[in-house]
Design an enzyme around this catalytic site. Structure first.
Site, mmCIF file in Angstrom:
data_model
loop_
_atom_site.group_PDB
_atom_site.id
_atom_site.type_symbol
_atom_site.label_atom_id
_atom_site.label_comp_id
_atom_site.label_asym_id
_atom_site.label_seq_id
_atom_site.Cartn_x
_atom_site.Cartn_y
_atom_site.Cartn_z
ATOM 1 N N LYS A 78 0.857 -1.194 0.000
ATOM 2 C CA LYS A 78 0.000 0.000 0.000
ATOM 3 C C LYS A 78 0.888 1.236 0.000
ATOM 4 C CE LYS A 78 -3.913 1.972 2.673
ATOM 5 N NZ LYS A 78 -4.782 1.762 3.841
ATOM 6 N N SER A 152 -9.559 1.801 2.836
ATOM 7 C CA SER A 152 -8.661 2.584 2.021
ATOM 8 C C SER A 152 -7.607 1.753 1.302
ATOM 9 C CB SER A 152 -7.971 3.639 2.891
ATOM 10 O OG SER A 152 -7.091 3.050 3.809
ATOM 11 N N SER A 176 -9.864 -0.138 7.053
ATOM 12 C CA SER A 176 -9.222 -0.127 5.737
ATOM 13 C C SER A 176 -8.595 -1.443 5.324
ATOM 14 C CB SER A 176 -8.129 0.951 5.699
ATOM 15 O OG SER A 176 -8.680 2.225 5.791
#
Lengths: 481, 481
Positions: A78, A152, A176
């Site tokens: 990420k 997210s 997330s």
């Protein structure tokens, strides 16, 4: 979608052992596929170049497949987690920097033989649960184009779901690491706070942030956690693991386990979501579990504190300066979320902490009588069109069952729970006391095997079920009481 | 000053067993003595009337001395701790209220047979370390009239030191349970946060507050802690005790224990204080300890956060409304301490918490290699005249070695360490990891017996030394791997 490669850890291990292909061949093929898919899915902010990949491959070629537990395992990172030499953007160009050093978790994984393939797209500053809040493009769902990936950790979930990585690193402050797992037929492990280092991760709420894993199976998440859960001297919030939560605690759950089911369940009118959840409860009962209805109000009250309370000040402490100096650099929706933060007072912050502590006493008391809890991952999925029309409300809906988790210091695993009639994956969350991660993963593993749902890429389980009994803190009490 | 009664727990137990006097006779005598001494020492805000005492005495008379562990033991209660039916003032008349219910710790002690004799004077809202910040009068020292009692638990220390109670309850957020102990030749036990309930205590900083014991000996503090350390469902910050920290862990410290001594020692020019501290280090070495010089800078940096950082907002969250509506009700010096609080932001509060956490990683690493630390209780004593001239600075000086303790979540015991040439008592502080209270008390007990200093009231030890080995978390590691 059928994947060309079965990237599950044990499948990959066999393939390498049998010389079916080399890491170099695999990574090259995945890189080409990533370049091909990225224009549609926008999952990568950066795909590693051949030059950037070269040193990782060279290091592996100096050893053999038996030497490293994650030899040649491709993973995605990420883009709020540092990979040395490649920009960390947190999905904000003006914020971006090139780290000299890997995040601790990235360094651990590389040392174990894993290969980073790219930096994935996310809701800006990890503030969001849907995957559309990024200037690098909107992340659609891996299965259905009219739904979001969830966020997210949007691109990380997609990287695994689309067969581009064996696993991916996400983060999770409000959900997330769980919401995108559920929406893409994945396991999302949000381990106990502090078990996986957050050193080298852009903070969202530093007292709450967790680094997470997305995998196809709970078994893989268990292996990754066992390999990486370490006290990190570079992370002030790092915590040492405990004896009843190592890889050896992963196993078959003894029959008669007690799990809580919220009395207050909200599906926002979606009968299909409700039916899928009820089927999951039945699956747990089939596994030998005893469902116990519990009052969920204290959990829901704690959830509200995350965005309505002073914890937004934690996010502001990271992004505030940028917003003040260069407001246009930050997406309007993120600015809106943080707008109350500068006026929140320290008195309010402490009072909210007292309130949270009072709620935790209540929720701890509920969990004390259970082995774990089950909830839906979210009340119902939302479409991209719904998100565009009501971006804050629809995002909040997705956080109904996730926002309280880190505030209350619980461990959680999102687990695939079947598919809507339109083919969209659905999920449930198993959660429990801190340091019961391997037990939760054991339940998740048994759940996946019992429910016999197809894994991502239409693959089946290739690993044998565990043969020992799963352990949690209660097993520990029996042994050492 | 020679006391008329030896009020040590075991002495009192013998006296009652031998029918030397009854609880009624003792309490009556103590009450008369309290009324006599109070005009000079201002130690009590309220001395219980005969009517108020009657039910406690009646309850005891319905049982026998062998039936209750604290049968007929007189104790004093700091006036920020609720005693049902009697005003709690926190040394502020406008704030005062009459609680319907006892604080949990008071209820526990009464249930064990102890008798509350009065509510003691304190620095207003427990904000201070000197004992002069009270509209109910200035508390002079128990030995020398030109020195303060120390605070904020000023009257509680005096009640024990003047022979009016076997023990007293204090509170400690910044050192209020330790500084007055040192100045009055007492043990001051500030146990691990959460071990002794704070339900029914007026908060100072709710995340940091501890309820404390003042006693003549460490042995008594050990007994009181063992009797009262319980998880209290009414106190959200309460914590369960651990297996290696029960009364059975109190014993003789095994030789070869390692203790840290700060490299940076501040005595503010007082050679006598320095000599007394050095003698205490020698006493520990005589006991078989190994002194290890450690860098104290991270502890000192953490200490600064308590009043310079946003934790004053916790105090303000209790007193702020009163200050806003009725500023004259609060002493000017207290208003000054809290003046920055309303403008402190939540962002500042979280950033200070991050900073504290970073410091705790450093100080934990130092303590990991030690059994405990020793510091002076304060750099040097200050006179009442010095306090009157520079009330804030001299108060801060007294907190040099105390302010970091609760922020860093350590257990601490103030221990008598001899006398200045003018007769003023002096003290040291032993501190260590959370849940090592009984080990610290074991060291303190051995220290008291080895140093052979006269106890309060010129009494000697009447209890035999322990015969088993003292335990701490390290002993536990050896036992349970």
């Amino acid at each position: 979608m059928k994947h060309p490669y079965n990237l599950q850890l044990d499948a990959l291990k066999s393939a390498y052992a049998n010389h079916a292909f080399s890491p170099r061949e695999l990574i090259q093929a995945l890189r080409e596929r990533a370049l091909q898919l990225n224009p549609e899915y926008k999952l990568f902010i950066h795909i590693l170049t051949e030059e950037e990949l070269a040193p990782y491959l060279a290091n592996l070629e100096a050893t053999g497949p038996e030497s490293l537990p994650l030899y040649g395992v491709p993973f995605a990172v990420k883009d709020n987690i540092d990979l040395a030499g490649v920009p960390t953007t947190a999905a904000c160009h003006a914020f971006s920097y090139i780290p000299a050093k890997n995040a601790t978790i990235v360094a651990q994984l590389i040392a174990l033989g894993a290969i980073p393939i790219g930096k994935t797209n996310l809701d800006q500053f990890a503030t969001g649960l849907n995957g559309t809040r990024s200037p690098y493009g909107l992340c659609r769902n891996s299965v259905l184009a009219e739904y979001p990936s969830g966020g997210s950790s949007a691109g990380s979930a997609l990287a695994v779901a689309l067969g581009l990585a064996s696993f991916a690193l996400g983060t999770d402050t409000a959900g997330s690491g769980r919401v995108p797992a559920a929406l893409n037929n994945l396991i999302g492990l949000k381990a106990t706070k502090g078990l996986i280092s957050t050193a080298g991760v852009v903070p969202a709420c530093r007292t709450l942030d967790c680094t997470t894993f997305f995998t196809a199976t709970a078994l893989e998440a268990s292996k990754l956690l066992a390999l990486t859960a370490r006290k990190d001297p570079e992370d002030e919030y790092s915590r040492a693991n405990v004896g009843w939560n190592t890889g050896r605690s992963f196993g078959i759950p003894a029959s008669g386990f007690k799990f809580g089911v919220p009395k207050q369940l909200e599906f926002l009118g979606c009968a299909e979501s409700q039916a899928l959840f009820e089927r999951s409860v039945s699956t747990l009962e089939t596994m030998g579990g005893i469902a116990i209805e519990i009052d969920f109000s204290a959990f829901l009250e704690a959830a509200k504190l995350l965005y309505e309370g002073p914890w937004v000040a934690e996010r502001y402490s990271v992004v505030g300066e940028l917003i003040e100096n260069n407001p246009e650099a930050v997406l309007p929706v993120i600015r809106d979320v943080l707008q109350k933060a500068p006026t929140a007072t320290a008195v309010q912050a402490f009072r909210a902490q007292y309130k949270l502590q009072a709620l935790k006493v209540k929720t701890d008391a509920i969990l004390a009588n259970l082995d774990f809890m089950i909830t839906p991952a979210y009340p119902r999925p939302v479409t991209l069109a719904e998100l565009a029309a009501e971006p804050v409300k629809r995002n909040s809906d997705l956080g109904t069952y996730t926002n309280f988790m880190n505030l209350l210091d619980y461990a959680a695993v999102a687990v695939p729970a079947g598919f809507m009639r339109n083919g969209l994956p659905s999920g449930v969350t198993l959660f429990g006391r801190a340091f019961c991660d391997q037990y939760l993963l054991s339940i998740a593993d048994s759940f996946q095997r019992t429910s016999k749902l197809p894994l991502i890429g239409q693959f089946e389980f290739t690993a044998a079920p565990p043969t020992t009994l799963a352990k949690n803190d209660r097993s520990q009490l029996l042994v050492c009481g």
